[in-house]
Design an enzyme around this catalytic site. Structure first.
Site, PDB file in Angstrom:
ATOM      1  N   ARG A 107      11.563  67.882   4.972  1.00 27.70           N
ATOM      2  CA  ARG A 107      11.589  69.345   4.863  1.00 27.70           C
ATOM      3  C   ARG A 107      10.334  69.922   4.235  1.00 27.70           C
ATOM      4  NH1 ARG A 107      16.455  67.791   5.019  1.00 27.70           N
ATOM      5  NH2 ARG A 107      15.580  66.188   3.730  1.00 27.70           N
ATOM      6  N   THR A 108       9.977  69.398   3.061  1.00 29.13           N
ATOM      7  CA  THR A 108       8.953  70.085   2.273  1.00 29.13           C
ATOM      8  C   THR A 108       7.605  70.074   2.996  1.00 29.13           C
ATOM      9  OG1 THR A 108      10.156  69.404   0.314  1.00 29.13           O
ATOM     10  CG2 THR A 108       7.953  70.234  -0.039  1.00 29.13           C
TER      11      THR A 108
ATOM     12  N   ARG B 290       2.445  66.017  -3.419  1.00 26.93           N
ATOM     13  CA  ARG B 290       3.693  65.337  -3.816  1.00 26.93           C
ATOM     14  C   ARG B 290       3.341  63.932  -4.257  1.00 26.93           C
ATOM     15  NH1 ARG B 290       9.498  64.985  -0.898  1.00 26.93           N
ATOM     16  NH2 ARG B 290       9.500  67.070  -1.780  1.00 26.93           N
TER      17      ARG B 290
ATOM     18  N   HIS C  61      10.009  70.506  -8.987  1.00 30.46           N
ATOM     19  CA  HIS C  61       9.870  70.802  -7.557  1.00 30.46           C
ATOM     20  C   HIS C  61      10.007  72.325  -7.463  1.00 30.46           C
ATOM     21  CE1 HIS C  61       9.927  70.508  -3.333  1.00 30.46           C
ATOM     22  NE2 HIS C  61      10.935  69.707  -3.131  1.00 30.46           N
TER      23      HIS C  61
ATOM     24  N   LYS D 102      -6.926  50.697   0.699  1.00 32.05           N
ATOM     25  CA  LYS D 102      -8.117  49.874   0.447  1.00 32.05           C
ATOM     26  C   LYS D 102      -8.508  49.967  -1.021  1.00 32.05           C
ATOM     27  CE  LYS D 102     -10.040  50.641   5.065  1.00 32.05           C
ATOM     28  NZ  LYS D 102     -11.113  51.376   5.762  1.00 32.05           N
TER      29      LYS D 102
HETATM   30  N1  ASP Z   1      14.042  66.712  -1.299  1.00 31.46           N
HETATM   31  C1  ASP Z   1      14.236  66.848  -2.709  1.00 31.46           C
HETATM   32  C2  ASP Z   1      13.094  66.239  -3.490  1.00 31.46           C
HETATM   33  O1  ASP Z   1      12.109  65.851  -2.919  1.00 31.46           O
HETATM   34  C3  ASP Z   1      15.554  66.330  -3.148  1.00 31.46           C
HETATM   35  C4  ASP Z   1      15.799  64.869  -2.946  1.00 31.46           C
HETATM   36  O2  ASP Z   1      14.928  64.128  -2.481  1.00 31.46           O
HETATM   37  O3  ASP Z   1      16.903  64.465  -3.267  1.00 31.46           O
HETATM   38  O4  ASP Z   1      13.180  66.162  -4.696  1.00 31.46           O
END
Ligand code: ASP
Length: 305
Positions: free
Chosen positions: A54-55, A104, A132, A82
């Site tokens: 999703r993100t 991330r 987040h 590497k």
């Molecule tokens: N998608 C959310 C996160 O990246 C929640 C999860 O992974 O449970 O934190």
């Protein structure tokens, strides 16, 4: 605003500003051609060291709807394997001309570290157990859309709070908009100390459900070894899963949310995920507009400040 690293960077005024902007981007997203030229000529790069569905897609859709150029850094196919350091990777990407980095990482604090190295704006897309922030903003927007407001509403956050960056960001954002938050989890899935957390704690989901306006279910983070912290997933579900029987304890207007990915049959029963009161797909749709608002704020509004 130059970066978005944590919910507290915004404060309640900042959150409200994001929510107001989000409403206008929801309108853009509903157009036949959901695109505005706001970020034309800007480049947004996703730097994801941890998996995401999703993100990553949501930020990409948001950037494209604002006419930014987008690039995806695929860690699996990169020189990271590497032995290139994070700092060298980030400086290499920045040298190509980048306006925003969406980061991330499995370790808390990496987006903040990256922000100290680069001139570009940095948006935290999830760092370890820490935060987040865009998930919390889209959760606030969805709650406001469904309940009218957050002030005075009661929200339960249920499950693996210990490993959840969503829980930390949600708690900060919901309470700063005036909601009351109760966390419901077995003691082993709570952080060792909740000192300073503005929440109530309960171990009795059946008792909490009739009294809340919304329930946010958290995924059992099995990659963070949660299985060892409960006797078995079946027993976890028996005590803390939102089963059909439990969902019936909710008030008529109460909504069910989940940040995804859902473990159907663990924290949420498959049929509960599909009830009309489950607003999981609204969260995803709102997520794009929220990320448009965040990219707008870091790249267009008051740029350079
Ligand atoms: N998608 C959310 C996160 O990246 C929640 C999860 O992974 O449970 O934190």
């Amino acid at each position: 605003m130059r970066h978005l690293l944590a919910v507290d960077d915004l404060g309640s005024d900042g959150i409200e500003e994001v929510l107001r902007l989000t409403a206008s981007f929801v309108e853009v997203s509903a157009r036949a051609i959901p695109k505005v030229p706001t970020l034309r000529g800007r480049t947004v790069v996703s730097l994801f060291y941890e998996e995401s569905t999703r993100t990553r897609l949501s930020f990409e859709a948001a950037a494209k709807r604002l006419s930014a150029d987008t690039m995806n850094f695929n860690v699996g196919a990169s020189s990271v394997h590497k032995g290139e350091s994070l700092r060298d990777t980030v400086l290499t990407i920045e040298a190509m001309g980048v306006d925003a980095l969406i980061v991330r990482h499995a370790s808390a604090g990496v987006p903040a570290q990256v922000a100290r190295w680069v001139q570009a704006s940095v948006v935290n897309a999830g760092d370890g157990w820490h935060e987040h922030p865009t998930q919390a903003l889209l959760d606030c927007y969805t709650l406001q859309e469904q309940l009218g407001r957050l002030d005075g509403r009661r929200v339960a956050i249920v499950g693996d709070v210990k490993h959840s960056r969503v829980a930390r960001s949600d708690i900060a954002a919901f309470t700063s908009l005036g909601a009351d938050v109760v966390v419901v989890a077995p003691p082993t899935l709570l952080p060792p100390s909740l000192a300073g957390w503005p929440v109530e704690v309960s171990h009795d989901l059946d008792g909490v459900l009739p009294k809340v306006d919304a329930v946010v279910l958290l995924r059992m983070q099995q990659e963070r070894q949660t299985e060892a912290l409960v006797p078995s997933l079946r027993e976890y579900t028996a005590s803390y899963g939102l089963t059909r029987r439990r969902a019936a304890l909710l008030g008529e207007r109460a909504v069910v949310m989940h940040p995804g990915p859902m473990n159907r049959g663990v924290e949420i029963a498959a049929e509960v995920a599909d009830l009309p009161r489950s607003v999981v797909t609204r969260q995803v749709a709102n997520g794009v507009a929220v990320r448009m608002a965040v990219l707008f704020l870091v790249l267009a509004a008051g740029a350079g400040s």
